[in-house]
Design an enzyme around this catalytic site. Structure first.
Site, PDB file in Angstrom:
ATOM      1  N   HIS A   1     -15.244  -7.485   6.222  1.00 33.00           N
ATOM      2  CA  HIS A   1     -14.409  -7.323   5.021  1.00 33.00           C
ATOM      3  C   HIS A   1     -14.698  -8.351   3.939  1.00 33.00           C
ATOM      4  CE1 HIS A   1     -12.370  -4.213   7.198  1.00 33.00           C
ATOM      5  NE2 HIS A   1     -12.121  -5.059   8.184  1.00 33.00           N
ATOM      6  N   GLU A  24      -3.525   6.648   8.885  1.00 31.24           N
ATOM      7  CA  GLU A  24      -4.428   7.455   8.078  1.00 31.24           C
ATOM      8  C   GLU A  24      -5.526   7.993   8.974  1.00 31.24           C
ATOM      9  OE1 GLU A  24      -6.197   5.114   4.976  1.00 31.24           O
ATOM     10  OE2 GLU A  24      -4.470   5.322   3.664  1.00 31.24           O
ATOM     11  N   LYS A  52       0.830  -1.212   0.000  1.00 29.59           N
ATOM     12  CA  LYS A  52       0.000   0.000   0.000  1.00 29.59           C
ATOM     13  C   LYS A  52       0.854   1.247   0.000  1.00 29.59           C
ATOM     14  CE  LYS A  52      -3.797  -2.285   2.218  1.00 29.59           C
ATOM     15  NZ  LYS A  52      -4.688  -2.415   3.355  1.00 29.59           N
ATOM     16  N   ARG A  96      -5.981  -7.954 -10.048  1.00 23.08           N
ATOM     17  CA  ARG A  96      -6.555  -9.214 -10.524  1.00 23.08           C
ATOM     18  C   ARG A  96      -7.955  -8.966 -11.076  1.00 23.08           C
ATOM     19  NH1 ARG A  96      -7.500  -8.853  -5.004  1.00 23.08           N
ATOM     20  NH2 ARG A  96      -9.736  -8.752  -4.557  1.00 23.08           N
TER      21      ARG A  96
HETATM   22  C1  MV4 Z   1     -10.294   2.802   5.660  1.00 25.62           C
HETATM   23  C2  MV4 Z   1     -11.506   3.022   6.323  1.00 25.62           C
HETATM   24  C3  MV4 Z   1     -11.693   4.248   6.906  1.00 25.62           C
HETATM   25  N1  MV4 Z   1     -10.726   5.189   6.854  1.00 25.62           N
HETATM   26  N2  MV4 Z   1      -9.365   3.768   5.624  1.00 25.62           N
HETATM   27  C4  MV4 Z   1     -10.922  -1.852   4.894  1.00 25.62           C
HETATM   28  C5  MV4 Z   1     -10.271  -2.755   3.926  1.00 25.62           C
HETATM   29  C6  MV4 Z   1      -9.237  -1.975   3.221  1.00 25.62           C
HETATM   30  N3  MV4 Z   1      -9.239  -2.233   1.814  1.00 25.62           N
HETATM   31  C7  MV4 Z   1      -9.537  -0.554   3.530  1.00 25.62           C
HETATM   32  N4  MV4 Z   1     -10.529  -0.533   4.553  1.00 25.62           N
HETATM   33  C8  MV4 Z   1     -10.912   0.620   5.134  1.00 25.62           C
HETATM   34  N5  MV4 Z   1     -10.019   1.633   5.075  1.00 25.62           N
HETATM   35  C9  MV4 Z   1      -9.594   4.923   6.213  1.00 25.62           C
HETATM   36  N6  MV4 Z   1      -8.639   5.871   6.195  1.00 25.62           N
HETATM   37  C10 MV4 Z   1     -12.444   2.017   6.371  1.00 25.62           C
HETATM   38  C11 MV4 Z   1     -12.147   0.800   5.779  1.00 25.62           C
HETATM   39  C12 MV4 Z   1     -13.159  -0.187   5.890  1.00 25.62           C
HETATM   40  C13 MV4 Z   1     -13.797  -0.676   4.788  1.00 25.62           C
HETATM   41  C14 MV4 Z   1     -13.474  -0.235   3.513  1.00 25.62           C
HETATM   42  C15 MV4 Z   1     -14.112  -0.737   2.426  1.00 25.62           C
HETATM   43  C16 MV4 Z   1     -15.106  -1.687   2.602  1.00 25.62           C
HETATM   44  C17 MV4 Z   1     -15.430  -2.135   3.828  1.00 25.62           C
HETATM   45  C18 MV4 Z   1     -14.793  -1.633   4.950  1.00 25.62           C
HETATM   46  C19 MV4 Z   1     -15.153  -2.094   6.202  1.00 25.62           C
HETATM   47  C20 MV4 Z   1     -14.526  -1.611   7.284  1.00 25.62           C
HETATM   48  C21 MV4 Z   1     -13.523  -0.666   7.145  1.00 25.62           C
END
Ligand code: MV4
Length: 500
Positions: free
Chosen positions: A238, A203, A119, A295
């Site tokens: 997730h 973040e 990342k 992917r």
């Molecule tokens: C975040 C967020 C809130 N703020 N980043 C979860 C998986 C990863 N791909 C990124 N994720 C998140 N990043 C910041 N700065 C909340 C999530 C997140 C989330 C994001 C997408 C889909 C579902 C989620 C469930 C919980 C938290």
């Protein structure tokens, strides 16, 4: 230079292996399946022109055996490997080994996989472009006190993320400075144990985000296009449960802007193949780049439905070295598509995997219904792999229509022998927050309890027994007299498996 692919091995199993092979067949490409000892009878094995057993059931001894898979390719004069999703699909070393064996990897370069697998690497790669990112630290944290000062500047709550992470692993919310050290230690040790890499960054925590991702396609000549967004906010721990395209909330302007950013992200890593650029969108519709998945994704069918583009076909053309023939301004969104994931999990029992035998397995059909699956009636769902039985995709002129079709299709689906997430998905489809489009990633947590499944309409067991008795009697009659050739469809408990 272009190289024609004549024979392709799919290094995967189940629905995605079938999905890829179907397109190959349409393109006149011969297919090779690999399978583990647990998958001898799987449809993907029968569908392929040739099939080779690569080992015992555990993935690490079969589907993940790079050398064995490449050996099969050499023996059978295979030209190319499609990795599907999961397994080896985002393994840069695998992509490199494929290339070094003189084979075509149907996917991006190992370098792009590597860069986006980190990342922090991804953030660094896109830093010269104008792409919105959540405020935070651009590098791995080495000085904890400096990181604390940054956290205080951007303001709590903050999120600690593992650079090598994915799917929410190694992610920690920190509500206030007092918790910082403890959460930092947890995040680092989780990152080391899960990924062998303790690099973490922080973040600002976006509290109620929507998950919106943009599908991109890039060729080996530097042409990159996007195919609009998929909204994947309805997820559980997730694990995505419902996906749709387009998102119910994006405006054409924001969509165009996100698309432009996604294309730049792909450009930043010299991307070719199909990829997905993941964003979070806050309640003001501000969007922020999070990461890129290198992917073909599980939920790609919703994009195919609204654009009319076969993504696997495009991946193959790109891998052959052909230039993209689709132009950005020729693409438009037509209609609306919704996908649900049908898992062999019990929603009434904390979504515990409920693997077993599919005693009844009858797919929904009809206008606007697509089922991508890798099972048939009578088959057992192996314990060794992901318990996803099928993806059910509906397509309509409008979002409303796609949802109505989904409810109809869920009700037609007959599965017995295992509990499934169908009743849960039906609950989502009926929910006011989902219907209105006003939901975020907390949807399941906020609205779902096992009790809500009881409220769903269904037949009583007595009614069901009567239906079954009538059907059984009918089956015993000579064929010509038979009034019904299959079980009558009704809103029933078939999918909830009361008759097991
Ligand atoms: C975040 C967020 C809130 N703020 N980043 C979860 C998986 C990863 N791909 C990124 N994720 C998140 N990043 C910041 N700065 C909340 C999530 C997140 C989330 C994001 C997408 C889909 C579902 C989620 C469930 C919980 C938290």
């Amino acid at each position: 230079m272009t190289t024609a692919i004549r024979k392709l091995l799919v290094a995967n199993r189940g629905e995605i292996a079938l999905r890829v092979m179907r397109t190959c067949r349409e393109m006149g490409i011969r297919t090779v399946a690999i399978y583990s000892e647990a998958d001898r009878l799987s449809p993907h094995v029968r569908y392929a022109d040739e099939a080779v057993c690569v080992g015992p059931p555990p993935s690490s001894e079969s589907y993940l055996q790079t050398d064995v898979i490449i050996d099969v390719c050499k023996k059978l004069a295979v030209d190319a490997i499609h990795p599907g999703y999961g397994f080896l699909s985002e393994n840069a070393n695998f992509a490199r080994a494929v290339r070094e064996a003189g084979l075509i990897f149907v996917g991006p370069s190992p370098e792009a996989i590597e860069m986006m697998g980190s990342k922090l690497g991804a953030k660094a790669a896109v830093s010269t472009y104008n792409i919105p990112m959540v405020p935070g630290t651009p590098d791995a944290i080495s000085d904890r006190e400096a990181a604390k000062r940054t956290a205080a500047e951007i303001g709590y709550p903050i999120l600690i993320k593992a650079s090598a992470g994915g799917g929410g692993k190694g992610m920690r919310i920190v509500q206030m400075e007092q918790e910082f050290d403890e959460q930092m230690e947890r995040a680092v040790s989780e990152a080391i144990s899960s990924f062998g890499d303790g690099s973490v960054f922080i973040e600002k925590y976006v509290t109620s985000p929507r998950h919106v991702e943009i599908q991109v396609l890039g060729d080996q000549h530097g042409n990159i296009i996007h195919l609009f967004e998929r909204e994947c906010s309805v997820q559980r721990r997730h694990q995505k449960v419902v996906e749709e395209a387009p998102s119910a909330v994006l405006t054409p302007e924001i969509r165009a802007e996100m698309g432009r950013c996604a294309v730049d992200v792909a450009r930043a890593c010299g991307y070719y193949g199909a990829g997905t650029v993941e964003f979070i969108v806050d309640d003001q519709l501000n969007f922020y780049f999070l990461e890129m998945n290198t992917r073909l994704q599980v939920e790609h069918p919703v994009t195919e439905q609204i654009t009319g583009v076969d993504l696997v076909k495009q991946m193959i053309y790109i891998a052959e070295g052909k230039p993209l023939t689709i132009k950005q301004d020729e693409l438009e969104i037509k209609g609306h598509a919704v996908e649900i994931r049908v898992y062999a999990e019990d929603p009434a029992n904390n979504f515990l995997p409920d693997v077993g035998t599919l005693h009844t397995y009858v797919r929904p059909q009809g206008n606007g219904v697509r089922v991508d699956d890798g099972f048939e009636q009578g088959m057992a769902i192996p314990i060794y792999y992901d318990p996803m039985i099928a993806k059910l995709i509906t397509y309509g002129a409008t979002r409303e229509e796609a949802i109505e079709k989904m409810i109809r299709a869920i009700d037609e689906y007959q599965i017995s022998g295992v509990q499934t997430t169908l009743p849960f998905c039906r609950f989502v489809m009926e929910h006011e927050a989902f219907r209105s489009g006003q939901f975020d990633t907390h949807f399941v947590q906020r609205y779902f309890t096992p009790q809500v499944l009881q409220a769903q309409p269904d037949a009583t067991e007595t009614q069901l027994a009567a239906t079954l008795a009538a059907w059984l009697l009918d089956q015993r009659k000579p064929k010509a007299e038979s009034a019904a050739t299959s079980l009558p469809v009704q809103r029933s408990k078939w999918k909830e498996n009361r008759l097991r």
